[in-house]
Design an enzyme around this catalytic site. Structure first.
Site, PDB file in Angstrom:
ATOM      1  N   ARG A 124       7.603   1.418 -20.229  1.00  0.00           N
ATOM      2  CA  ARG A 124       8.534   0.441 -20.829  1.00  0.00           C
ATOM      3  C   ARG A 124       8.209   0.111 -22.273  1.00  0.00           C
ATOM      4  NH1 ARG A 124       7.389  -1.169 -15.875  1.00  0.00           N
ATOM      5  NH2 ARG A 124       8.735  -0.006 -14.445  1.00  0.00           N
ATOM      6  N   THR A 168       3.144   1.462 -16.097  1.00  0.00           N
ATOM      7  CA  THR A 168       4.493   1.722 -16.604  1.00  0.00           C
ATOM      8  C   THR A 168       4.928   0.610 -17.551  1.00  0.00           C
ATOM      9  OG1 THR A 168       5.494   0.501 -14.786  1.00  0.00           O
ATOM     10  CG2 THR A 168       5.184   2.879 -14.470  1.00  0.00           C
ATOM     11  N   GLU A 186       2.304   0.524  -4.160  1.00  0.00           N
ATOM     12  CA  GLU A 186       2.557   1.462  -3.052  1.00  0.00           C
ATOM     13  C   GLU A 186       1.334   2.336  -2.769  1.00  0.00           C
ATOM     14  OE1 GLU A 186       5.274   0.481  -5.200  1.00  0.00           O
ATOM     15  OE2 GLU A 186       5.458  -0.706  -3.385  1.00  0.00           O
ATOM     16  N   THR A 250       0.817  -6.258  -7.764  1.00  0.00           N
ATOM     17  CA  THR A 250       0.620  -5.602  -9.057  1.00  0.00           C
ATOM     18  C   THR A 250       1.501  -6.278 -10.117  1.00  0.00           C
ATOM     19  OG1 THR A 250       2.141  -3.886  -8.307  1.00  0.00           O
ATOM     20  CG2 THR A 250      -0.212  -3.400  -8.172  1.00  0.00           C
ATOM     21  N   ASN A 270       4.853  -6.725  -4.783  1.00  0.00           N
ATOM     22  CA  ASN A 270       4.820  -6.800  -3.312  1.00  0.00           C
ATOM     23  C   ASN A 270       3.398  -6.731  -2.766  1.00  0.00           C
ATOM     24  OD1 ASN A 270       5.158  -3.874  -4.218  1.00  0.00           O
ATOM     25  ND2 ASN A 270       4.465  -3.615  -2.116  1.00  0.00           N
ATOM     26  N   ASP A 312       9.878  -5.538   0.378  1.00  0.00           N
ATOM     27  CA  ASP A 312       9.472  -4.989  -0.926  1.00  0.00           C
ATOM     28  C   ASP A 312      10.198  -5.638  -2.096  1.00  0.00           C
ATOM     29  OD1 ASP A 312       8.023  -3.262  -2.693  1.00  0.00           O
ATOM     30  OD2 ASP A 312       9.815  -2.028  -2.873  1.00  0.00           O
TER      31      ASP A 312
HETATM   32  O1  LIG Z   1       4.346  -2.032  -6.752  1.00  0.00           O
HETATM   33  C1  LIG Z   1       4.182  -1.454  -7.838  1.00  0.00           C
HETATM   34  O2  LIG Z   1       3.088  -1.325  -8.407  1.00  0.00           O
HETATM   35  C2  LIG Z   1       5.397  -0.933  -8.467  1.00  0.00           C
HETATM   36  C3  LIG Z   1       5.345  -0.270  -9.674  1.00  0.00           C
HETATM   37  C4  LIG Z   1       6.540   0.137 -10.262  1.00  0.00           C
HETATM   38  C5  LIG Z   1       6.375   0.793 -11.574  1.00  0.00           C
HETATM   39  O3  LIG Z   1       5.246   0.717 -12.098  1.00  0.00           O
HETATM   40  O4  LIG Z   1       7.293   1.393 -12.118  1.00  0.00           O
HETATM   41  C6  LIG Z   1       7.770  -0.132  -9.607  1.00  0.00           C
HETATM   42  C7  LIG Z   1       7.697  -0.801  -8.386  1.00  0.00           C
HETATM   43  N1  LIG Z   1       6.543  -1.176  -7.834  1.00  0.00           N
HETATM   44  C8  LIG Z   1       8.874  -1.184  -7.673  1.00  0.00           C
HETATM   45  O5  LIG Z   1       8.797  -1.792  -6.613  1.00  0.00           O
HETATM   46  C9  LIG Z   1      10.141  -0.893  -8.211  1.00  0.00           C
HETATM   47  O6  LIG Z   1      11.183  -1.286  -7.660  1.00  0.00           O
HETATM   48  C10 LIG Z   1      10.201  -0.175  -9.412  1.00  0.00           C
HETATM   49  C11 LIG Z   1      11.297   0.255 -10.141  1.00  0.00           C
HETATM   50  C12 LIG Z   1      10.787   0.862 -11.211  1.00  0.00           C
HETATM   51  C13 LIG Z   1      11.538   1.482 -12.282  1.00  0.00           C
HETATM   52  O7  LIG Z   1      10.930   1.634 -13.348  1.00  0.00           O
HETATM   53  O8  LIG Z   1      12.728   1.809 -12.088  1.00  0.00           O
HETATM   54  N2  LIG Z   1       9.441   0.845 -11.184  1.00  0.00           N
HETATM   55  C14 LIG Z   1       9.055   0.195 -10.090  1.00  0.00           C
END
Ligand SMILES: O=C(O)c1cc(C(=O)O)c2c(n1)C(=O)C(=O)c1cc(C(=O)O)[nH]c1-2
Ligand SMILES: O=C(O)c1cc(C(=O)O)c2c(n1)C(=O)C(=O)c1cc(C(=O)O)[nH]c1-2
Lengths: 594, 594
Positions: A124, A168, A186, A250, A270, A312
């Site tokens: 991002r 991210t 996850e 996280t 979550n 979630d």
């Molecule tokens: O639980 C996590 O660590 C984690 C990380 C990320 C991520 O880093 O992109 C997402 C998610 N969860 C998540 O639940 C989620 O819906 C999600 C969407 C996205 C995205 O960039 O479209 N990342 C993530």
């Protein structure tokens, strides 16, 4: 009725005045969120609702990388900075020469990290402060680059990808520090927020999302929850045994900062696993809005939106800091459009819960959030038993839960216009079936424990998204634009009374901030999951957006998956995207004709 | 002075009338070259030199593939067809819905073929005929796709990639056949042109570029060279031993067709290896313009432009068929801007050499082409000993040869406007050092035998390219626009008196057809090596071009090479490209504002 965007008044001594001055300058866009308050609002008004229909593409730039392009370009003086998904290339582009490449930073990262990124190889974006570009790579390397030359000033390893720790998120520069999170909910990762010294990379503090008070930087007496002291080891007591160590929470979303209150805000994700039967208890402090003192990381207040998550609904979405009049009184608000389908309006100084309302009528997993301070269940969602995946138990498929796991809104940030007093929210209109199953933990392996399938909200317009205008003063949707797919792009509102957003098909759209009427659309090369930004260069206002389909919604295309249940259940619902767009990675810059 | 584009008159019975009618319709663009004559001229004039400055981007499309995007989109009715480099995806896009994907064909090809493609993973696009899209894949699979559904009608294997046989060229539909070539001159491949039945894929004939008369489809009496019968086994006699079997003469360029004369024209590539000492003789019929009867493939006439090549000046560039008045007489011309820096004007009916002139003053390897029919060396270039890599011998570095191996012009096609009578030619302005060395042949392994380095032509404007207007009637450059890099994009001339071309930095440029004055430029996402095309849809004229840096000039970026001598010597010269552009793969479509 009056509304005002947050403006810094008397700020603490250590404030980063230069950075805050740049954030106040609408010509530049120096951190991903535009400002500390996360309003994503621009004072620029050369492009306005009368002329936005004449918008043209001014120039374009291919990043040389495919898959999901989240975040957006930064603009600092005559330079633009663009960050890509893995391998997280950073380009410095010269705006005086239509994007000529001044420098390029291309980290060498172990590609094995890709396999432990849950939701595409997104990043991002970078942030600017003190002549430095700060980037947090997929492999959790935090890197400081000289903004003029791209030279590496320092790097710091924030986590261990072999244990599923990745990144991210963008970083937030506050005072003389950089705040960074971690992904991996996850993979059983225990979340934390960490502060590094801007100049040296030295670690200042780390605050875990779960665990003992000392590691969470919680003071049992001073830290409050809904106005009450949090009490001792509140997290430990809400988990069975040591599960908190794999507890998720996280911190992969957005961070806000209020320089006057000197508080940093962010949300935790979550609890791990997605099978709630494996983790009885409230699973604190997953799914929580946290307010912390940036100097030492100490927690000021917490609020858990979804105790004992069964769906979630990561609580990491942006917290927008605005001052608005509620019931005749000016309030310092924090507004959070949560994944769970409720928008929370809180007093950001105290953590008081002012309001919580559904912002998509499709939301059905809970009837409401208990707003009665006298009640036993004060502040808790009233869960509908039929949609409780815990009550159904392991290996039972619970059907028709709304929203789906990716929420009524995922990380795609909303925007707030102080001129209309409205929030502009990119939303998902998606429901799911959810079947939990038992999993065991192996470091670096998926620790998910549920099979999902997703589909458009039934008995509605048939699409998977809406772009809405929300009035936090009245708790009402002012208007809602149906979209065929989820709106996975961040919104931008401007003083020109225009709101911009992108669609998964690849359209950049401009709508009237008051009425939602569509004023302009343009088909960019690929689906948009980036966040729209604006800047001014040599007297001209520009709109810029990254295209590049991916993210969780676009994971099927991005990772080449076709089984409907793959991609944590998202592949099936978004399968039709392949009729509209293919992978990409481009910046498109728009302006009015000369 | 008068000039006329070739127009079909009385055509043979078997002509593909539907296809020829579609080529005559300027609203459509049904084969890569636009027309059989390879003029790349369009009668459309809505966009003209008065208004082209107002051009805007109408819509864009990311192909989902990176690396060099050559060729261009086809437009057939409401459908647009876009082909990508390896893996050679074909998209059918609905022009009524801003490029919504109607179907997508994604072949499964063994990626090992990438390693035996000399000059990037390019593909110069598909062709349309008889409701079918014909594609020749990198792995030499020829495939016929239903134009409406993308369904595979038939496939045919044209070569063996494990022996270095690959493909990058488009195919030419003629009558009820598809003509296809083969690449691999740097792998000792023996070139050929092959005709397949359009409906069934059955092979009709194959004409080799070297070898015995029967395999070359040569008649010792009927086939002529500069007006004389070719004689028996002319190829065999021009090679030492069996070297002709590894002799190159591949057919990876462009094909033209004259329906009235019923002759197909194309050129053959370099003889293998690049070390001339390993192949004494003229190495016939490498480096040759060939005219053949499409019905049986029999050769009508040959002309070898560069006997015994010592510089890799493949003779495959497009042969443009125009009727122009020369010395007061209307002539049926074939005009060929060869890699070796000479433009050849020939009588396309007889193979008579009318003229041969340098079209870049930097050319120094030969003084001239002998135009005296009485001379012993009639039709042969007068080689300058100092630049003969054969005379220098193995392991000697010959410096300062102009042009470089990629020629004064490579495959990027020129355009001819019957309105101005001028040819618009994308050129290279690059010189080289060339050091041959001995190699031995192993099937499927590089068989190159020279180390090259390239640089801008010295004592000139410092850039590596020019975009020129050439007058074949006078044999003169009318104007020349200096470019920092080679112009690696195909040109388009229109009845609006505008000429379009793309640059390696990524600019689409429009210039005045008479004066060369720049009228418009736009920075597309990535370097342009595609060919500009135009079409009309619902009353509106569009200009379309693919971006995506690569090809031989862009091989450093495309394949991630940094050693200056890599990429067959092209990496060093074009290293500065990385300051302007990154990999891409996008279609940009332009139109005037409503
Ligand atoms: O639980 C996590 O660590 C984690 C990380 C990320 C991520 O880093 O992109 C997402 C998610 N969860 C998540 O639940 C989620 O819906 C999600 C969407 C996205 C995205 O960039 O479209 N990342 C993530
Ligand atoms: O000898 C051959 O078979 C062969 C093949 C190709 C090709 O297929 O692209 C090129 C060349 N040679 C070549 O000499 C050359 O300059 C060249 C440039 C390009 C390009 O697409 O940019 N291809 C090729």
């Amino acid at each position: 009725m009056s509304a005002a965007i947050f403006v810094g008044g008397a700020v603490p001594a250590l404030a980063n005045d230069e950075l805050m001055g740049m954030m106040d300058d609408p010509k530049q866009w120096v951190i991903q969120t535009g400002d500390y308050a996360n309003t994503r609002f621009s004072e620029l008004e050369q492009i306005n609702k009368e002329n936005v229909g004449d918008l043209q593409v001014a120039w374009t730039f291919s990043t040389g990388v495919l898959r999901g392009h989240e975040g957006g370009p930064l603009v600092v003086g005559n330079m633009m900075y663009v960050t890509t998904p893995f391998p997280n290339v950073v380009y410095a582009l010269d705006l005086n020469q239509e994007g000529r490449i001044v420098w390029k930073y291309e980290p060498q990262q172990d590609p094995n990290v890709i396999a432990v990124m849950c939701c595409d190889t997104v990043n991002r974006g970078a942030a600017y402060a003190n002549n430095t570009i700060f980037l947090h790579q997929a492999d959790t390397t935090v890197v400081a680059l000289d903004a003029m030359t791209g030279e590496v000033k320092w790097t710091k390893q924030n986590g261990d990808p072999s244990a599923g720790q990745t990144n991210t998120a963008t970083v937030l520069p506050v005072k003389d520090m950089i705040l960074v999170g971690v992904s991996g909910g996850e993979y059983g990762v225990r979340g934390h927020l960490t502060a590094y010294d801007m100049a040296t990379g030295e670690q200042r503090w780390r605050a875990y999302s779960t665990g003992p008070d000392e590691e969470m930087l919680v003071d049992p007496q001073q830290t409050t929850v809904l106005g009450e002291p949090i009490g001792e080891n509140s997290s430990l007591e809400s988990w069975e045994g040591d599960q908190w160590q794999l507890g998720g929470g996280t911190t992969w979303g957005w961070y806000s900062y209020d320089p006057e209150l000197d508080l940093v805000y962010y949300g935790t994700g979550n609890p791990s696993t997605w099978n709630p039967s494996q983790r009885p208890g409230d699973n604190k402090w997953s799914m929580t809005i946290m307010a912390r003192d940036p100097d030492d990381g100490m927690a000021k207040w917490f609020y858990q939106k979804t105790p004992h998550d069964e769906w979630d609904y990561d609580g990491v979405n942006e917290n927008i800091l605005v001052d608005q009049e509620i019931d005749g009184e000016m309030r310092q608000l924090l507004v959070n459009f949560d994944r769970n389908g409720f928008v929370y309006t809180m007093d950001r100084a105290t953590g008081e819960l002012i309001d919580a309302k559904k912002y998509d009528p499709a939301v059905n997993w809970a009837t409401e959030v208990d707003l009665n301070p006298e009640s036993e269940t004060y502040g808790r969602p009233q869960v509908v038993a039929d949609y409780s995946t815990r009550e159904a138990g392991e290996d039972t498929n619970v059907e028709g839960i709304c929203p789906a796991a990716l929420g009524s809104k995922d990380q795609q940030p909303a925007s707030f216009s102080p001129e209309t007093g409205l929030f502009y929210v990119p939303t998902n209109h998606v429901c799911m079936d959810y079947e939990p199953f038992r999993v065991s933990y192996t470091a670096g392996q998926p620790y998910v424990g549920a099979t999902l399938s997703m589909y458009p909200a039934p008995d509605s317009h048939g699409g998977m998204g809406n772009f809405i205008a929300w009035d936090a003063r009245t708790g009402e949707i002012k208007w809602s634009l149906p979209e065929q797919f989820s709106v996975w792009s961040g919104a931008l509102a401007t003083a020109g009374d225009v709101v911009f957003y992108g669609t998964l098909e690849g359209y950049l759209k401009a709508v009237d901030a008051e009425t939602g009427e569509e004023l302009y659309r343009f088909k960019t090369p690929s689906g948009i999951i980036g966040n729209v930004t604006t800047y001014e260069h040599e007297g001209k206002q520009y709109i810029a957006v990254l295209s590049g389909i991916g993210g969780w919604a676009g994971i099927g295309l991005a990772a080449g998956l076709t089984n409907p249940n793959e991609g944590l259940g998202a592949v099936g619902g978004y399968a039709a995207l392949s009729e509209y767009t293919a992978l990409g990675g481009q910046l498109t810059v728009f302006a009015l004709p000369d």
